[in-house]
Design a protein around this motif. Sequence first.
Motif, PDB file in Angstrom:
ATOM      1  N   GLU A   1       0.829  -1.197   0.000  1.00  0.00           N
ATOM      2  CA  GLU A   1       0.000   0.000   0.000  1.00  0.00           C
ATOM      3  C   GLU A   1       0.869   1.254   0.000  1.00  0.00           C
ATOM      4  O   GLU A   1       0.598   2.210  -0.722  1.00  0.00           O
ATOM      5  CB  GLU A   1      -0.930  -0.026   1.214  1.00  0.00           C
ATOM      6  N   GLY A   2       1.922   1.237   0.792  1.00  0.00           N
ATOM      7  CA  GLY A   2       2.792   2.403   0.912  1.00  0.00           C
ATOM      8  C   GLY A   2       3.567   2.733  -0.351  1.00  0.00           C
ATOM      9  O   GLY A   2       3.755   3.905  -0.675  1.00  0.00           O
TER      10      GLY A   2
ATOM     11  N   ARG B   1       2.620   2.354  -3.360  1.00  0.00           N
ATOM     12  CA  ARG B   1       1.741   2.998  -4.352  1.00  0.00           C
ATOM     13  C   ARG B   1       1.841   4.516  -4.208  1.00  0.00           C
ATOM     14  O   ARG B   1       1.991   5.238  -5.191  1.00  0.00           O
ATOM     15  CB  ARG B   1       0.284   2.563  -4.165  1.00  0.00           C
ATOM     16  N   GLY B   2       1.758   4.997  -2.963  1.00  0.00           N
ATOM     17  CA  GLY B   2       1.852   6.433  -2.722  1.00  0.00           C
ATOM     18  C   GLY B   2       3.250   6.972  -2.903  1.00  0.00           C
ATOM     19  O   GLY B   2       3.439   8.080  -3.409  1.00  0.00           O
TER      20      GLY B   2
ATOM     21  N   ALA C   1       3.879   7.902  -6.421  1.00  0.00           N
ATOM     22  CA  ALA C   1       2.873   8.772  -7.042  1.00  0.00           C
ATOM     23  C   ALA C   1       3.542   9.711  -8.050  1.00  0.00           C
ATOM     24  O   ALA C   1       4.644  10.203  -7.816  1.00  0.00           O
ATOM     25  CB  ALA C   1       2.140   9.577  -5.979  1.00  0.00           C
TER      26      ALA C   1
ATOM     27  N   HIS D   1      -0.958  11.135  -8.467  1.00  0.00           N
ATOM     28  CA  HIS D   1      -1.657   9.875  -8.694  1.00  0.00           C
ATOM     29  C   HIS D   1      -0.771   8.706  -8.278  1.00  0.00           C
ATOM     30  O   HIS D   1       0.329   8.537  -8.823  1.00  0.00           O
ATOM     31  CB  HIS D   1      -2.038   9.729 -10.170  1.00  0.00           C
ATOM     32  N   PRO D   2      -1.241   7.891  -7.321  1.00  0.00           N
ATOM     33  CA  PRO D   2      -0.434   6.738  -6.908  1.00  0.00           C
ATOM     34  C   PRO D   2      -0.315   5.720  -8.033  1.00  0.00           C
ATOM     35  O   PRO D   2      -1.108   5.727  -8.986  1.00  0.00           O
ATOM     36  CB  PRO D   2      -1.231   6.149  -5.734  1.00  0.00           C
TER      37      PRO D   2
END
Length: 165
Positions: free
Chosen positions: A85-86, A88-89, A92, A96-97
């Motif tokens: 999850e991390g 993805r950000g 960014a 946008h991730p």
Amino acid sequence: MTAADRAAGLVDRLTTVGRSVAVAESLTGGAVVAALVGVPGASLVVRGGIVAYDTALKASLLGVPAGLLAQHGPVHPEVAAAMAEGVRGAAAVGGHPADFGVATTGVAGPDPQGAAPVGLVYVAVADAAGTTVREHRFAGGRAAIRAQACDAALDLLAEVLAERA
């Protein structure tokens, strides 16, 4: 099927559906992102990768909660999920991730890490729809465990991509 074959299929599929991917790795040390970027045209879909080999980097670079790491250590399904999850950000672009985050964490050996035995590996894939984590118990030496973990991460990405894209 080799990691290169898996990666080629993934890059092709991601390109076709117009989705991006970022990778957070621990025990695989960059092997997953290397497999992906080894494919011609990967720059269209691969945002990048973070090798957070040191546990503290899982928190500072990927946003894994420090309390989670303190309670369970770095080899835990929730840590794998938080890494996916991390990243993805962290990857960014323009606010946008990355569409997909892939993560690996585990013990390649030669020694166990705390209560986690050699061969225990968690791989995770996250996207806007949720996060999937798989536990694996791989056998063999350090190189074999790392290679199996890389393959498992690519396979899980292919599975999630087939379900959601």
